[in-house]
Write an enzyme that holds these catalytic residues in place. Structure first.
Site, short mmCIF file in Angstrom:
data_model
loop_
_atom_site.label_atom_id
_atom_site.label_comp_id
_atom_site.label_asym_id
_atom_site.label_seq_id
_atom_site.Cartn_x
_atom_site.Cartn_y
_atom_site.Cartn_z
N ASN A 1 39.22 32.68 38.44
CA ASN A 1 40.52 32.49 37.77
C ASN A 1 40.82 31.02 37.53
O ASN A 1 41.32 30.64 36.46
CB ASN A 1 41.65 33.08 38.63
CG ASN A 1 41.75 34.58 38.49
OD1 ASN A 1 41.17 35.18 37.58
ND2 ASN A 1 42.49 35.21 39.40
N TYR B 1 50.97 33.23 45.12
CA TYR B 1 50.32 34.33 44.42
C TYR B 1 49.69 33.77 43.15
O TYR B 1 50.36 33.06 42.39
CB TYR B 1 51.35 35.41 44.07
CG TYR B 1 52.06 35.96 45.29
CD1 TYR B 1 51.62 37.12 45.92
CD2 TYR B 1 53.14 35.27 45.85
CE1 TYR B 1 52.25 37.60 47.06
CE2 TYR B 1 53.77 35.74 47.00
CZ TYR B 1 53.32 36.91 47.60
OH TYR B 1 53.93 37.37 48.73
N GLU B 2 48.43 34.12 42.90
CA GLU B 2 47.70 33.41 41.85
C GLU B 2 48.20 33.69 40.44
O GLU B 2 47.88 32.94 39.51
CB GLU B 2 46.20 33.68 41.96
CG GLU B 2 45.83 35.14 41.81
CD GLU B 2 44.39 35.38 42.27
OE1 GLU B 2 43.49 34.81 41.67
OE2 GLU B 2 44.18 36.14 43.24
N CYS B 3 48.99 34.73 40.25
CA CYS B 3 49.59 34.94 38.93
C CYS B 3 50.58 33.83 38.60
O CYS B 3 50.94 33.65 37.43
CB CYS B 3 50.26 36.30 38.83
SG CYS B 3 51.52 36.58 40.10
#
Lengths: 253, 308, 308, 253
Positions: free
Chosen positions: C106, D51-53
């Site tokens: 990511n 949180y990676e979002c």
């Protein structure tokens, strides 16, 4: 044609004419802010203005502002973000034209806003680049606005804050700047443009009332005229009306 | 939640040390924390390295007051009035050796802070090629792009900056370090994430629920904030979106009066040394501050975060 | 202002070409533009390179429908249900040569899009050192940090990504391409600035004044947007902050039914090929869509942009 | 001590105990979300969850969520931003602990979530890294949660998605990862921790009802016990009460 205008107003109008419709323009402080406003209201209703503090605008700010961060430039912006995002668009090649000013410019359009007289023992310490070095390096076309004095238009700047054509010819490209460079230098006497294989700044148009010999005498290198050199058309009624809306109090008179 | 509220005096005393590198506002022309500039001068901090992405006249004031050992920045002056006289005086005189200048452009400074914020070892740029900034500041390197094999493709490598301290003006903050900022952001987010200690000068202290009602308006997470100072008009004379107009006359007066060292000392006495903290400064501004307050309303469109 | 509104059919037909690289939503789990996923399948686009920073089950659907030639991404599956059956089938079978996988994490994908957005020639990272991602994806390079002289300090260099198209769901947009998005952003800003053509699927079309009332909520400037599509519930079954809950049962049913190629074909027929566009899809969802709508109000604190 | 708990609930509680008060924690999906909630409500009331979002939270989300992007995880967040900003904090060394899961782990804590059987002709194609490779590389301490089966705990993973101690010893450091590495692997049978100069995973604590021989038989390398190996304490009443609040419907029973 409008007859009642100041030299600064002529410069603003000449700068406005460099903006083409639909273009993305890096708008600097002071005169270019007014130029953007004139362009938007005349021939370039779809231009987009970017400001390095982190703003994009369609409509120019309402009324006089002293810095791009002033509240009238914030309200009605179409994008408010950070410096890296707007200057990143510049580096990504997404900005058609960018304005900067300068204390010193040379015949290849290199601009100094840092040190007069060398950086180790400067005779004059100027404020520095701000965003100018970036705008000069990465805009598709650089538009510079200068006061036309012999000690400002010099053969070679003592410090290149903002890269023009460097040593002329292909040297800008060889340095790794594969696009851009000065497209016009708007002074209080004339408009200069790069010309010929050396990309040396030539006289492209004389402002009303100026003559070649006098302008050349105020230029620090042997100024040549471009083929097809003309006179700068005075502001039109429409341009002056647009400028009056941008500058209702006549700050730029 | 830890209560991070401190007085301005205490925050400057506890969190800013002689020799620190410090960002004094990062929005270029707006939201410059002049109240902290003045308190740093009053406390006589020394040898600061000012990381200055255009902080309007703040850097010139700090230099004139003898607080600065180095400027790592793109621009030092007075945005609407022109040059910075204190900066000129030291750089054009015999004492120039006392001030180290690490030249940057706005973009290279933003990228250096981005690298610091995100742990990026160095940041490659195309901007600055051809500029003498690469010669006067030896921190930059020019290398070949290793992805381009068949030709010489030079890139500028910018080393990261991780300032010791960053001071920001924000429209509102909660006692735990959550805050909202709006308007142009300059390099505020990057500086806030890169700095070791963040000091917020908040126009208004609000409940944590107010900040949590709009998490997208938070520039950096509360755990990065070391202190929250309640200080109305801490940005004066710079503007703050939706709260304060710019006091351009004040900038011009500073410019005129700082033309001589004596004039600067008088200005300093009047507005910094001779006032009783930021409250005294506001009192001296008197009715002028009221005339700068934005009174209109132009509210952002409603935004719903409900989950059910 | 140019009116950029198009129907979903027209936007997909005009702006997405066979072979394009395309970002289908960039918020990882929320705001995935499934309505565009379905329209791409209906129009039979081929050989797309899906740039996929976790786009939940969208990538698996596109692969199963034969639209995809390459995946440049960190993750392909079904976030709440597990593996992506179509992805597994092609990668574990004889046809695996038809799908090229360019492995990313990511962060490396976000950094590649950042580089694309900001014209950064390549992005140095410390993350991914030691990972076999550096072996299975030859696009990365490992080089020595040129700022460290006395020891070997390896860094990963990530080349930029500039996708041809990015499709995003946003809560509201104006006809000229201005939009507001709130909630977690994933790599939306970077993808929107890096992509050549941006297509917005807007839950609601509003006047430009509504967007301009809050410019900090605009992820990228309107001039980067090619088309604005009005499409309610275009993100279904993924959630949208303040508007739609997640339809986890729908994801689970997709997971169960796509376990066999026949089951996937039946699912595709029922929900994509056999419906009359996105309106038909919504009609098939019927009351289910109403039950997913967020009806509560939890408004962001008022924010004033007035200048006077 | 609480007597009515499932193995998954014990894993959640064991994971929660790895979070120290005041720490910044990269919270993954599923079990770690519940673990973060338990920790916040028991011994770590000042922990921060990332949180990676693109979210940071203090309080865990109210009620069950299936992905970190679900509306209950958005409302009440203390920071909503992008993936680069939160993962940038990770790379900057500002994250104390990060959770990931995995399909395969080896004795040096390397984790595979990409390809079983090699990447050119995989026997099983797994979803890939997501953010796992980054969390493993850049967290100050990595916490992994795994199902304890012999084919999952292998001598050497066929593909290192997420770097553990690589070939053991100093090899992680030599590869350029100057901090981090697995601190604990929480399985349904035990907790493993790195031990000794090789940083090989050793048995650190056995869950109630497990014995060493059985756990070793389900482990793909010759499992050794750490000095001072103990039993995993069962959930306390306070821990179970906290878990009930995070998981009122018993999803993780």
């Amino acid at each position: 044609m409008h007859h009642d205008y100041s030299t600064r107003e002529l410069m603003i109008v000449a700068a406005a004419r460099e903006i083409r419709d639909g273009e993305v323009v890096f708008v600097g402080m002071r005169l270019p802010m007014a130029a953007y406003g004139v362009a938007r209201q005349t021939h370039a209703p779809n231009a987009v203005g970017l400001y390095e503090c982190g703003l994009a605008r369609h409509e120019p700010a309402q009324g006089m502002i002293h810095t791009m961060g002033d509240p009238p430039n914030q309200i009605g912006a179409v994008w408010a973000t950070g410096t890296v995002a707007v200057m990143g668009l510049l580096q990504a090649g997404r900005v058609d034209a960018g304005f900067i000013g300068g204390a010193e410019i040379d015949r290849f359009g290199n601009i100094n806003t840092s040190y007069i007289g060398g950086w180790t023992k400067p005779r004059v310490k100027l404020p520095g680049s701000g965003g100018a070095a970036d705008i000069a390096a990465m805009s598709r076309r650089l538009l510079a606005i200068m006061s036309h004095e012999k000690h400002r238009l010099v053969p070679r700047v003592s410090y290149v804050t903002s890269a023009g054509y460097l040593d002329g010819g292909e040297s800008r490209h060889r340095a790794g700047l594969t696009w851009g460079g000065p497209a016009a230098v708007i002074t209080d006497r004339c408009v200069l443009r790069p010309h010929g294989p050396e990309n040396e700044l030539h006289l492209a148009s004389l402002h009303p009332g100026q003559d070649f010999a006098e302008v050349a005498a105020h230029t620090g290198w042997e100024l040549k005229a471009m083929p097809g050199m003309a006179g700068t058309p005075p502001p039109t009624e429409a341009e002056m009306a647009a400028l009056r809306r941008v500058d209702p109090d006549g700050y730029w008179r | 939640m830890k209560d991070k509220r401190l007085s301005l005096e205490q925050a400057v005393a506890d969190l800013i040390r002689d020799g620190d590198s410090i960002v004094m506002g990062a929005c270029l022309e707006s939201d410059i924390p002049f109240a902290a500039t003045h308190e740093i001068i009053r406390q006589g901090k020394r040898e600061l390295e000012v990381v200055a992405p255009i902080s309007d006249a703040s850097t010139d004031m700090l230099i004139g007051a003898g607080c600065v050992g180095a400027v790592t920045g793109a621009w030092v002056g007075n945005v609407s009035a022109g040059l910075g006289h204190n900066y000129r005086r030291i750089m054009e005189g015999a004492a120039r050796g006392r001030l180290r200048v690490n030249d940057h452009s706005n973009f290279s400074l933003g990228m250096a802070l981005t690298a610091g914020a995100y742990g990026i070892p160095y940041m490659p740029l195309r901007s600055l090629l051809g500029s003498d900034i690469l010669r006067s500041n030896p921190a930059f390197r020019v290398e070949r792009n290793p992805f381009v094999r068949d030709q010489d493709d030079p890139v500028v490598l910018v080393p990261p900056l991780r300032p010791d301290v960053a001071v920001f003006c924000v429209q509102r903050a909660d006692p735990g370090g959550g805050c909202h900022h709006w308007g142009s952001e300059g390099v505020m987010r990057e500086a806030g994430l890169a700095a070791e200690r963040v000091i917020l000068l908040a126009e208004e202290i609000v409940a944590p629920e107010v900040i949590a009602s709009d998490p997208n308006r938070v520039p950096f997470p509360p755990f990065r904030v070391a202190a929250v100072v309640e200080a109305t008009a801490a940005c004066h004379p710079s503007p703050m979106t939706g709260v304060w107009r710019r006091d351009t006359a004040f900038f011009n007066a500073y410019h005129d009066r700082s033309r001589t060292p004596e004039g600067f000392q008088e200005w300093l006495e009047e507005w910094v040394l001779g006032v009783n903290g930021h409250a005294g400064y506001r009192a001296r501004l008197d009715e002028r501050i009221d005339s700068l307050r934005i009174r209109g309303k132009a509210l952002a469109a409603p935004t719903n975060y409900a989950a059910e």
